[in-house]
Design an enzyme around this catalytic site. Structure first.
Site, PDB file in Angstrom:
ATOM      1  N   ASP A   1       0.826  -1.205   0.000  1.00  0.00           N
ATOM      2  CA  ASP A   1       0.000   0.000   0.000  1.00  0.00           C
ATOM      3  C   ASP A   1       0.863   1.259   0.000  1.00  0.00           C
ATOM      4  O   ASP A   1       2.052   1.224   0.351  1.00  0.00           O
ATOM      5  CB  ASP A   1      -0.895  -0.026   1.250  1.00  0.00           C
ATOM      6  CG  ASP A   1      -2.211   0.714   1.058  1.00  0.00           C
ATOM      7  OD1 ASP A   1      -2.325   1.488   0.094  1.00  0.00           O
ATOM      8  OD2 ASP A   1      -3.114   0.507   1.891  1.00  0.00           O
TER       9      ASP A   1
ATOM     10  N   ASP B   1     -10.855   1.838  -3.132  1.00  0.00           N
ATOM     11  CA  ASP B   1     -11.386   1.575  -1.787  1.00  0.00           C
ATOM     12  C   ASP B   1     -12.907   1.588  -1.788  1.00  0.00           C
ATOM     13  O   ASP B   1     -13.525   1.256  -0.780  1.00  0.00           O
ATOM     14  CB  ASP B   1     -10.877   2.627  -0.791  1.00  0.00           C
ATOM     15  CG  ASP B   1      -9.509   2.257  -0.229  1.00  0.00           C
ATOM     16  OD1 ASP B   1      -9.055   1.124  -0.461  1.00  0.00           O
ATOM     17  OD2 ASP B   1      -8.902   3.113   0.446  1.00  0.00           O
TER      18      ASP B   1
END
Ligand code: GLA
Length: 732
Positions: free
Chosen positions: A479, A549
């Site tokens: 990430d 997301d």
């Protein structure tokens, strides 16, 4: 030969299966972009057919040809300072204080295959016969600068791969201020500028605007390709659709600051350029040194956006993605992030895993919160040591237990970052990007490590490798959750501080190269607060990427549709999450969430223990179905049949290479009363074959499915279908 030099006409002719790209050498000096479009066989005497108007008053005369001037020519690699006042591709400052470059033709080299780009991701060949490369040398005689323009043509793809390398062959250092990777032209302005715009949780929405005289551009100044704009541009006829019309695609294989621009001049010629963003870029090139700019993949489709995308999909899936997982079936995963956020312990994760395993899930991914004292997002990034309160036996203990359950184990990292509240920051406060004496701006409470430094890169490689070696870890979610501010490095010398944005990207590429090579059996999935750095450059290291997301099925129709302009389904992470959805609070059926996620790299992002027994049965069926169709979704050809941006429903189709397996996903957005039906005509089938829909057993001929199609009523909000057709016979 896919590339030939025609001495008589002084042109380079690059041919792909369906396209031609033609460059001419004018007066032995200037390299001109003459043509890019449908394949032609020859382009004789190009000076008689120049696609540009001659200069009139106020244009500067050219020394070699009185009728033409640089200001109106379609120069293949333009510079500033000798009469071309449009945006240049290259700009540099020299020792004598001048900033004028004049590049003229100095020779070429043609060879089979394609060389790697030093330090940068790039498309590649497995065998030299797959491609040919042309390198054209340009030279600035006064400053001793050599520029090499590289063009690769693959035998099997309608794409031209361009990159630029510059060598300082002069006596003094040179400060490069601008070095774009590609310049190309369209010779009238009846086109649209089509790009992918977005934000966190709303990535890659398609935007179109007409070209007008002046400059249109998209860019990033975030030291990341970003959620906001993607390093991709299409220049398309306004009438172009998915199946017809001229579409030119430009995709930059780079993950940092970029610029994509179209400048329409007074003669209505559009210069299209792409490369590293000159804003915030400088590079000091010492005598004898070289600088390599990233590559741009150009495509031309006479058959609309669909064909453009299919060229990108196959090229990127097979000749940009690498490694053991490139062609392999990827596991169905379950990720605990939306199930638990930071609140979990070993027992909770095992609980999620056990039920997931019984439903057919193959990989359990432990997300953020497993290290340091991280129970909230304000600490511990950089301290990659298991939190023993949550995981008494560490990652090793948990991973072994997951393996005992019969699943693979995966882990989240955010290695490029550091929290101020971390042991790493306390030990090395100068390891973050910052400017001495200036307040540091935080974002998600974190700072960015200075990847221009070798010691920092080595630390990251070691910290991640130690964990990967300590346990049976099969997957990493890598990430990156903020952009870079206060650009400054404690290590770089003053005259190189402005090199940081590009050096950072070279740094992350080096780290990823080292780690992915050292752990070839680990599947790496990229992530950047969802799809914030989901670009072609990253596909070289991660064969899949967390698309967004936003896991709401309806939002995902737009996000996945836009993303598919360039990215293949095999690269798009897509998960089923809980309802009401955590991002938009919408409730959609489990069936629709499953159908929309099934056409990517499929997984779950919720605690299955919260579902009813009926829902668990649905999950089992979804997984079983997905396992049957994942090969065609990931390796087949994708057709976008209906767009959420243009109507009230979406339809995507995936067809195997042999046209014997077909998946159709249709989803209604808003229901309406007394509305017409959606007629969805399939594409790419064998017209003479009979296909059976496997759930109903109904049979259809390929020509029926393609010309009559199927009708959907759109009378229920968010209703969807996932239909699978198999070829049963061909009737001649
Ligand atoms: C980012 C990612 C999410 C999740 C969180 C964890 O936002 O995109 O999927 O991993 O970080 O903090």
């Amino acid at each position: 030969m896919a590339i030939r030099y025609e001495e008589e006409h002084r042109i380079f002719h690059l041919q792909t299966p369906k396209t031609s790209y033609i460059i001419g050498i004018m007066e032995g000096r200037y390299l001109l972009h003459l043509y890019y479009g449908k394949k032609i066989q020859s382009y004789p005497d190009f000076m008689r057919h120049l696609p540009i108007r001659k200069g009139r008053s106020w244009e500067c005369e050219d020394v070699s040809h009185p009728d033409y001037c640089l200001g109106t020519l379609s120069t293949e690699y333009p510079c500033y300072g000798s009469g071309d006042f449009r945006s240049p591709a290259f700009h540099a400052e020299y020792e004598d204080g001048s900033a004028v470059t004049c590049l003229t033709y100095a020779g070429y080299e043609l060879y089979r295959g394609k060389k790697p780009l030093k330090g940068l991701p790039a498309t590649y060949v497995e065998k030299a016969q797959e491609a040919e490369t042309l390198e054209i040398l340009l030279r600035d005689e006064l400053q001793g600068l050599e520029v090499v323009l590289s063009y690769t043509v693959f035998a099997d793809f309608d794409a031209i791969i361009k990159s630029v390398r510059v060598k300082n062959a002069g006596k003094h250092s040179v400060r490069i201020k601008r070095i774009l990777s590609s310049t190309a032209y369209v010779f009238d302005k009846d086109f649209e500028f089509v790009h992918l715009e977005g934000a966190w949780a709303r990535e890659r929405h398609i935007q179109k605007m007409p070209l007008i005289n002046g400059t249109m551009s998209i860019d990033s100044k975030r030291v990341s390709s970003s959620h906001y704009h993607s390093p991709f541009l299409a220049i398309a006829r306004p009438s172009a659709t998915e199946t017809q019309g001229d579409v030119y695609g430009y995709s930059l294989v780079y993950s940092g600051n970029f610029l994509a621009e179209a400048e329409v001049d007074s003669k209505d010629v559009a210069r299209i350029q792409m490369g590293i963003n000159p804003f915030g870029f400088q590079w000091l090139l010492e005598k004898g040194e070289e600088f390599q700019a990233p590559e741009v993949v150009l495509t031309y489709s006479a058959n609309g956006f669909g064909e453009m995308s299919r060229t990108y999909h196959k090229l990127y899936r097979t000749r940009l993605c690498r490694g053991n997982f490139r062609d392999a079936e990827r596991p169905v995963l379950i990720n605990n992030w939306e199930a638990t956020y930071f609140q979990f312990n070993e027992e909770k994760i095992l609980d999620i895993a056990r039920l997931a395993k019984s439903a057919g899930v193959e990989l359990m991914v432990l997300d953020d919160g497993w290290f340091g004292k991280r129970n909230i997002d304000n600490c511990s990034l950089g301290d990659w040591f298991p939190n023993r309160e949550k995981l008494p036996e560490g990652i090793t203990g948990l991973a072994n237990k997951i393996v005992d359950i019969g699943m693979q184990f995966g882990l989240w990292f955010e290695p490029e970052m550091v929290s101020e509240d971390s042991d790493l920051f306390r030990a090395h406060p100068d390891w973050c990007i910052h400017i001495k004496g200036r307040e540091k701006t935080t974002s998600r409470n974190q700072l960015v490590l200075d990847l221009t430094r070798q010691d920092v890169r080595d630390y990251i490689v070691k910290a991640v490798s130690d964990i990967l070696e300590s346990a049976p870890i099969s997957y990493v979610k890598w990430d990156m959750n903020r952009n870079i501010t206060e650009i400054g490095s404690a290590k770089l010398p003053t005259e190189r501080q402005q090199e940081l944005p590009h050096r950072y990207i070279l740094g992350i590429y080096e780290v990823l190269e080292r780690i992915t090579t050292a752990f070839p059996n680990v599947l790496f999935e990229g992530c950047s607060g969802g799809g914030g750095r989901f670009d072609a450059g990253m596909l070289y290291y991660y064969p899949q990427y967390w698309t967004s997301d936003d896991t709401d099925a309806i939002e995902r129709l737009y996000i996945q549709h836009g993303t598919s302009m360039v990215m293949p389904a095999s690269t798009m992470g897509a998960h089923v999450s809980a309802v009401p959805n955590h991002q938009v609070k919408r409730t959609t059926s489990l069936k629709t969430r499953g159908n929309v996620a099934s056409v990517g790299q499929f997984g779950y992002e919720l605690d299955l223990n919260t579902l009813s027994e009926d829902e668990i049965q649905t999950v089992k069926a979804q997984i079983q179905r997905y396992k049957e169709i994942r090969e065609v979704i990931h390796q087949g050809q994708m057709y976008r049949l209906r767009s959420p941006f243009e109507g009230n429903d979406t339809a995507w189709e995936y067809v195997s290479e042999q046209k014997d397996e077909v998946v159709l996903m249709h989803c209604t957005i808003q229901a309406g009363v007394q509305r017409g039906l959606s007629q969805v005509k399939l594409e790419g089938l064998d017209p003479e074959a009979t296909y059976r829909e496997i759930d109903t057993g109904e049979t259809y001929r390929g020509d029926f499915l393609m010309h009559v199609g199927l009708y959907f009523s759109n009378d229920r909000d968010y209703e969807s279908q996932l239909m699978v057709f198999r070829k049963i016979k061909t009737v001649k």
